[in-house]
Write a protein that holds these residues in place. Sequence first.
Motif, PDB file in Angstrom:
ATOM      1  N   GLN A 290     -18.653  48.540  11.660  1.00 27.75           N
ATOM      2  CA  GLN A 290     -18.764  49.384  10.623  1.00 27.75           C
ATOM      3  C   GLN A 290     -17.963  50.752  10.871  1.00 27.75           C
ATOM      4  O   GLN A 290     -18.611  51.734  11.488  1.00 27.75           O
ATOM      5  CB  GLN A 290     -20.024  49.669  10.107  1.00 27.75           C
TER       6      GLN A 290
ATOM      7  N   GLY B  49     -17.738  52.668   5.964  1.00 30.96           N
ATOM      8  CA  GLY B  49     -18.833  51.998   5.361  1.00 30.96           C
ATOM      9  C   GLY B  49     -18.879  50.590   5.272  1.00 30.96           C
ATOM     10  O   GLY B  49     -19.732  49.646   5.240  1.00 30.96           O
ATOM     11  N   GLU B  50     -17.518  49.900   5.390  1.00 33.97           N
ATOM     12  CA  GLU B  50     -17.333  48.661   5.371  1.00 33.97           C
ATOM     13  C   GLU B  50     -17.820  47.943   6.456  1.00 33.97           C
ATOM     14  O   GLU B  50     -17.809  48.330   7.553  1.00 33.97           O
ATOM     15  CB  GLU B  50     -16.041  48.126   5.211  1.00 33.97           C
ATOM     16  N   MET B  51     -18.446  46.597   6.475  1.00 36.55           N
ATOM     17  CA  MET B  51     -18.805  45.842   7.673  1.00 36.55           C
ATOM     18  C   MET B  51     -17.659  44.801   7.657  1.00 36.55           C
ATOM     19  O   MET B  51     -17.561  44.023   6.889  1.00 36.55           O
ATOM     20  CB  MET B  51     -20.205  45.088   7.383  1.00 36.55           C
TER      21      MET B  51
ATOM     22  N   LEU C 271     -26.039  46.774   0.087  1.00 37.76           N
ATOM     23  CA  LEU C 271     -24.777  45.984   0.502  1.00 37.76           C
ATOM     24  C   LEU C 271     -24.901  44.665   0.058  1.00 37.76           C
ATOM     25  O   LEU C 271     -26.324  43.994   0.197  1.00 37.76           O
ATOM     26  CB  LEU C 271     -24.713  46.081   2.145  1.00 37.76           C
TER      27      LEU C 271
ATOM     28  N   PHE D  56     -18.817  41.220   3.779  1.00 43.78           N
ATOM     29  CA  PHE D  56     -19.589  42.398   2.947  1.00 43.78           C
ATOM     30  C   PHE D  56     -19.019  43.084   1.923  1.00 43.78           C
ATOM     31  O   PHE D  56     -17.437  43.361   2.089  1.00 43.78           O
ATOM     32  CB  PHE D  56     -20.107  43.168   3.811  1.00 43.78           C
ATOM     33  N   GLY D  57     -19.486  43.667   0.920  1.00 44.34           N
ATOM     34  CA  GLY D  57     -18.823  44.598   0.105  1.00 44.34           C
ATOM     35  C   GLY D  57     -18.877  45.688   0.702  1.00 44.34           C
ATOM     36  O   GLY D  57     -19.598  45.916   1.785  1.00 44.34           O
ATOM     37  N   ASN D  58     -18.218  46.861   0.131  1.00 42.00           N
ATOM     38  CA  ASN D  58     -18.419  48.399   0.472  1.00 42.00           C
ATOM     39  C   ASN D  58     -19.687  49.134   0.124  1.00 42.00           C
ATOM     40  O   ASN D  58     -19.861  50.066   0.513  1.00 42.00           O
ATOM     41  CB  ASN D  58     -17.175  49.126  -0.230  1.00 42.00           C
TER      42      ASN D  58
END
Lengths: 118, 115
Positions: free
Chosen positions: A39, A43-45, B91, B106-108
Amino acid sequence: AQKITQTQPGMFVQEKEAVTLDCTYDTSDQSYGLFWYKQPSSGEMIFLIYQGSYDEQNATEGRYSLNFQKARKSANLVISASQLGDSAMYFCAMREGTSGGGADGLTFGKGTHLIIQP
Amino acid sequence: GAGVSQTPSNKVTEKGKYVELRCDPISGHTALYWYRQSLGQGPEFLIYFQGTGAADDSGLPNDRFFAVRPEGSVSTLKIQRTERGDSAVYLCASSLRGRDNSPLHFGNGTRLTVT
């Protein structure tokens, strides 16, 4: 008891060195999966690598490899030849084989903040 | 192809108000998950959908939280009577089938701030 334990809140590593991020897990299931996510500050995973409990070989994906020691219940992430862009939070996660208690999703650890220094 | 899309990206609301957070998963993914991530913590599981039904909602903290996925695609997380403690990044993730080794995408996230 915590299902996923990441004991290193933060790490500083010199660029081009190899890095090992620790992860231990707790489950009574025989069938489970272990995942690592990155991350960045955006913020993106980002999914990095997966290891199944029945996989005999350690998983590898490019510069990422997973040091899976089943008897010790550890699944450490190894990043070879670290780069400045590797600076981010890294999360270890587990999916257990049986239903109930959120087991259909992933249980995450608290993460390790990795900083690569030039 | 398009990834998981979450809207809005940021939401500021007053304590006591109602909010809806939307998630549009990857096309063809049957499994959809909602997580909540507080500052300095890992994502915390809230609810999992397989198709239209909530297969596991054991992570919802209380009855102020509710989620739907009426047509098996888009999902909405609904929070009633918001409290300051609800402030977090929410999330959404989807996976091809769920309950196997397919990774969650996942989305942001939606950053919710309750004032």
